[in-house]
Design a protein around this motif. Structure first.
Motif, PDB file in Angstrom:
ATOM      1  N   SER A 150       7.981  -1.902   2.338  1.00  0.00           N
ATOM      2  CA  SER A 150       6.688  -1.679   2.554  1.00  0.00           C
ATOM      3  C   SER A 150       5.702  -1.716   3.200  1.00  0.00           C
ATOM      4  O   SER A 150       6.541  -2.570   3.897  1.00  0.00           O
ATOM      5  CB  SER A 150       6.402  -2.456   0.588  1.00  0.00           C
ATOM      6  OG  SER A 150       6.148  -3.867   0.741  1.00  0.00           O
ATOM      7  N   GLU A 151       4.773  -1.650   3.090  1.00  0.00           N
ATOM      8  CA  GLU A 151       3.363  -1.751   4.001  1.00  0.00           C
ATOM      9  C   GLU A 151       2.337  -1.655   3.639  1.00  0.00           C
ATOM     10  O   GLU A 151       1.971  -1.232   2.771  1.00  0.00           O
ATOM     11  CB  GLU A 151       3.722   0.029   4.982  1.00  0.00           C
ATOM     12  CG  GLU A 151       3.358  -0.689   6.607  1.00  0.00           C
ATOM     13  CD  GLU A 151       2.992   0.824   7.374  1.00  0.00           C
ATOM     14  OE1 GLU A 151       2.263   1.339   7.804  1.00  0.00           O
ATOM     15  OE2 GLU A 151       4.656   0.895   7.624  1.00  0.00           O
ATOM     16  N   TRP A 201       1.060  -1.365   0.100  1.00  0.00           N
ATOM     17  CA  TRP A 201      -0.168   0.088   0.279  1.00  0.00           C
ATOM     18  C   TRP A 201       1.395   1.189   0.117  1.00  0.00           C
ATOM     19  O   TRP A 201       0.391   2.349  -0.355  1.00  0.00           O
ATOM     20  CB  TRP A 201      -1.119  -0.253   1.408  1.00  0.00           C
ATOM     21  CG  TRP A 201      -2.307  -1.243   0.634  1.00  0.00           C
ATOM     22  CD1 TRP A 201      -2.029  -2.207   0.638  1.00  0.00           C
ATOM     23  CD2 TRP A 201      -3.507  -0.586   1.068  1.00  0.00           C
ATOM     24  NE1 TRP A 201      -3.443  -2.685   1.010  1.00  0.00           N
ATOM     25  CE2 TRP A 201      -4.176  -1.532   0.557  1.00  0.00           C
ATOM     26  CE3 TRP A 201      -4.674   0.410   1.314  1.00  0.00           C
ATOM     27  CZ2 TRP A 201      -5.741  -1.577   0.750  1.00  0.00           C
ATOM     28  CZ3 TRP A 201      -5.378   1.050   1.529  1.00  0.00           C
ATOM     29  CH2 TRP A 201      -5.669  -0.738   0.715  1.00  0.00           C
ATOM     30  N   LYS A 202       2.251   1.066   0.340  1.00  0.00           N
ATOM     31  CA  LYS A 202       2.843   2.454   0.591  1.00  0.00           C
ATOM     32  C   LYS A 202       4.666   1.496   0.872  1.00  0.00           C
ATOM     33  O   LYS A 202       4.691   0.622   1.245  1.00  0.00           O
ATOM     34  CB  LYS A 202       2.832   3.288   1.588  1.00  0.00           C
ATOM     35  CG  LYS A 202       2.822   2.506   2.823  1.00  0.00           C
ATOM     36  CD  LYS A 202       2.975   3.588   4.199  1.00  0.00           C
ATOM     37  CE  LYS A 202       2.783   3.021   5.511  1.00  0.00           C
ATOM     38  NZ  LYS A 202       2.630   4.584   6.275  1.00  0.00           N
ATOM     39  N   GLY A 257      18.510 -10.555  -0.836  1.00  0.00           N
ATOM     40  CA  GLY A 257      17.565 -10.675  -0.798  1.00  0.00           C
ATOM     41  C   GLY A 257      16.567 -11.175  -0.303  1.00  0.00           C
ATOM     42  O   GLY A 257      15.638 -11.714  -1.462  1.00  0.00           O
ATOM     43  N   SER A 258      16.856 -11.046   0.140  1.00  0.00           N
ATOM     44  CA  SER A 258      14.849 -12.249   0.917  1.00  0.00           C
ATOM     45  C   SER A 258      14.237 -11.369   2.114  1.00  0.00           C
ATOM     46  O   SER A 258      15.042  -9.731   1.784  1.00  0.00           O
ATOM     47  CB  SER A 258      16.190 -12.834   2.394  1.00  0.00           C
ATOM     48  OG  SER A 258      16.896 -12.036   3.327  1.00  0.00           O
ATOM     49  N   ILE A 259      13.049 -11.815   1.633  1.00  0.00           N
ATOM     50  CA  ILE A 259      12.602 -10.902   2.254  1.00  0.00           C
ATOM     51  C   ILE A 259      11.414 -11.030   3.701  1.00  0.00           C
ATOM     52  O   ILE A 259      11.400 -12.482   4.199  1.00  0.00           O
ATOM     53  CB  ILE A 259      11.327 -11.458   1.326  1.00  0.00           C
ATOM     54  CG1 ILE A 259      11.265 -10.205  -0.574  1.00  0.00           C
ATOM     55  CG2 ILE A 259       9.601 -10.214   1.464  1.00  0.00           C
ATOM     56  CD1 ILE A 259      10.300 -10.399  -1.235  1.00  0.00           C
ATOM     57  N   GLN A 260      11.743 -10.276   3.897  1.00  0.00           N
ATOM     58  CA  GLN A 260      11.088 -10.709   5.944  1.00  0.00           C
ATOM     59  C   GLN A 260       9.872  -9.623   6.234  1.00  0.00           C
ATOM     60  O   GLN A 260       9.914  -8.777   6.114  1.00  0.00           O
ATOM     61  CB  GLN A 260      12.401 -10.182   6.749  1.00  0.00           C
ATOM     62  CG  GLN A 260      13.713 -10.161   6.681  1.00  0.00           C
ATOM     63  CD  GLN A 260      14.956 -10.218   7.882  1.00  0.00           C
ATOM     64  OE1 GLN A 260      14.379  -9.764   8.404  1.00  0.00           O
ATOM     65  NE2 GLN A 260      15.713 -11.313   7.718  1.00  0.00           N
ATOM     66  N   CYS A 261       9.045 -10.229   6.402  1.00  0.00           N
ATOM     67  CA  CYS A 261       7.744  -9.240   6.869  1.00  0.00           C
ATOM     68  C   CYS A 261       7.242  -9.455   8.428  1.00  0.00           C
ATOM     69  O   CYS A 261       7.481 -10.987   8.657  1.00  0.00           O
ATOM     70  CB  CYS A 261       6.724 -10.303   5.640  1.00  0.00           C
ATOM     71  SG  CYS A 261       6.741  -9.463   4.186  1.00  0.00           S
ATOM     72  N   LYS A 262       6.771  -8.780   8.974  1.00  0.00           N
ATOM     73  CA  LYS A 262       6.332  -8.472  10.353  1.00  0.00           C
ATOM     74  C   LYS A 262       5.111  -8.142   9.974  1.00  0.00           C
ATOM     75  O   LYS A 262       4.654  -6.971   9.751  1.00  0.00           O
ATOM     76  CB  LYS A 262       7.618  -8.036  11.659  1.00  0.00           C
ATOM     77  CG  LYS A 262       6.826  -7.755  12.224  1.00  0.00           C
ATOM     78  CD  LYS A 262       8.362  -6.937  13.599  1.00  0.00           C
ATOM     79  CE  LYS A 262       8.435  -5.081  12.802  1.00  0.00           C
ATOM     80  NZ  LYS A 262       8.930  -4.875  13.252  1.00  0.00           N
ATOM     81  N   ARG A 263       4.185  -9.066  11.228  1.00  0.00           N
ATOM     82  CA  ARG A 263       2.773  -8.291  11.467  1.00  0.00           C
ATOM     83  C   ARG A 263       3.203  -7.477  12.306  1.00  0.00           C
ATOM     84  O   ARG A 263       3.371  -6.896  13.110  1.00  0.00           O
ATOM     85  CB  ARG A 263       2.107  -9.791  12.018  1.00  0.00           C
ATOM     86  CG  ARG A 263       1.561 -10.424  10.885  1.00  0.00           C
ATOM     87  CD  ARG A 263       0.765 -11.874  11.419  1.00  0.00           C
ATOM     88  NE  ARG A 263      -0.193 -12.107  10.287  1.00  0.00           N
ATOM     89  CZ  ARG A 263      -0.917 -11.785   9.376  1.00  0.00           C
ATOM     90  NH1 ARG A 263      -1.815 -11.225   9.113  1.00  0.00           N
ATOM     91  NH2 ARG A 263      -1.092 -13.279   8.771  1.00  0.00           N
ATOM     92  N   CYS A 265       7.170  -4.912   5.428  1.00  0.00           N
ATOM     93  CA  CYS A 265       8.090  -5.721   4.470  1.00  0.00           C
ATOM     94  C   CYS A 265       9.440  -5.182   4.345  1.00  0.00           C
ATOM     95  O   CYS A 265       9.213  -3.945   3.995  1.00  0.00           O
ATOM     96  CB  CYS A 265       6.971  -6.670   3.477  1.00  0.00           C
ATOM     97  SG  CYS A 265       6.252  -7.896   3.623  1.00  0.00           S
ATOM     98  N   ALA A 266      10.255  -5.507   3.878  1.00  0.00           N
ATOM     99  CA  ALA A 266      11.547  -5.392   3.774  1.00  0.00           C
ATOM    100  C   ALA A 266      12.255  -6.307   3.259  1.00  0.00           C
ATOM    101  O   ALA A 266      12.316  -7.766   3.461  1.00  0.00           O
ATOM    102  CB  ALA A 266      12.397  -4.857   5.425  1.00  0.00           C
ATOM    103  N   VAL A 267      12.896  -6.207   2.460  1.00  0.00           N
ATOM    104  CA  VAL A 267      13.887  -6.467   1.099  1.00  0.00           C
ATOM    105  C   VAL A 267      15.333  -6.615   1.860  1.00  0.00           C
ATOM    106  O   VAL A 267      16.281  -5.438   1.865  1.00  0.00           O
ATOM    107  CB  VAL A 267      14.056  -6.534  -0.324  1.00  0.00           C
ATOM    108  CG1 VAL A 267      14.629  -7.616  -1.106  1.00  0.00           C
ATOM    109  CG2 VAL A 267      12.314  -6.881  -0.462  1.00  0.00           C
TER     110      VAL A 267
END
Length: 225
Positions: free
Chosen positions: A46-47, A30-31, A59-65, A53-55
């Motif tokens: 991005s959020e 969304w942003k 190159g790994s993607i880490q997402c956090k609720r 989430c962050a790259v």
């Protein structure tokens, strides 16, 4: 036949908008944050409505609720509620429309009842599209206001790709709902014109009989005189 084809095309458009809105709701884009202007250790941030989430450099993607859903900003909570309402309205509209389509024979056989179901489904699609349109536009307005606010001390994000996807889904939502309601209104107007023509024809068929009857009465009166 044309009305049935129009209803089918309208349903496909509305289903496309419903699917896109569902994907938009679950998206984390969304942003986004331009890391070129910020000193961070990640390449891309991005959020969304539910998590960020962050790259990393590897190159790994880490997402956090988000740890506490109710602790989010009020506009984010409102956007969540609007998108959930949009999905629920779209699901209910799909069920009603499938029951009311002319080309389906699921549970209903009365043409008038099927038309009412289709019109109701079209209005629900329109409401669902309005909910998603308001949510996406409100979120974009808040992101834009924070980005151009010189006094805002937080992180300044940019508009994410999910917002443009949400706008497209909302337009398809609205277009499908409008076409559904217009197809049923056109059918109702056509039936009214046919009934009016039949009534006029019936009146015309009875008119010569009345005229003949009146003429015979006048002749009888004249002979009596």
């Amino acid at each position: 036949m044309a009305s049935s084809s129009l209803q089918t095309c309208a349903l496909l458009l509305a289903l496309a908008g419903f699917t896109i809105s569902l994907v938009t709701t679950m998206s984390n884009g969304w942003k986004s944050l331009d890391t070129a202007t910020v000193l961070v250790t990640t390449d891309w941030i991005s959020e969304g409505l539910w998590m960020d989430c962050a790259v990393t450099d590897f190159g790994s993607i880490q997402c956090k609720r988000f740890p506490y859903m109710l602790s989010s900003d009020p506009h984010i909570q409102a956007c969540r509620a609007l998108m959930i309402c949009s999905i629920l309205l779209g699901f209910l509209a799909t069920v009603l429309t499938l029951l009311g389509l002319k080309c389906t024979n699921i549970g209903l056989s009365d043409e008038e009842a099927k038309m009412k179901f289709t019109v109701t489904g079209g209005f629900l699609y329109i409401l669902g599209g309005l909910c998603s349109m308001v949510a996406v536009s409100w979120y974009a307005a808040m992101v834009t206001a924070q980005f151009f606010d010189q006094l805002y001390a937080g992180t300044k994000y940019e508009l994410g790709g999910a917002l443009y996807l949400g706008w497209a889904g909302s337009v398809l939502y609205l277009l499908g709902g409008i076409l559904l309601t217009c197809s049923c209104k056109g059918k109702k107007r056509q039936d009214y014109s046919f009934n009016k023509y039949a009534y006029s024809a019936a009146q015309g068929a009875h008119q010569p009989h009345n005229y003949t009857k009146n003429s015979e009465t006048m002749i009888s009166n004249k002979e009596y005189v």
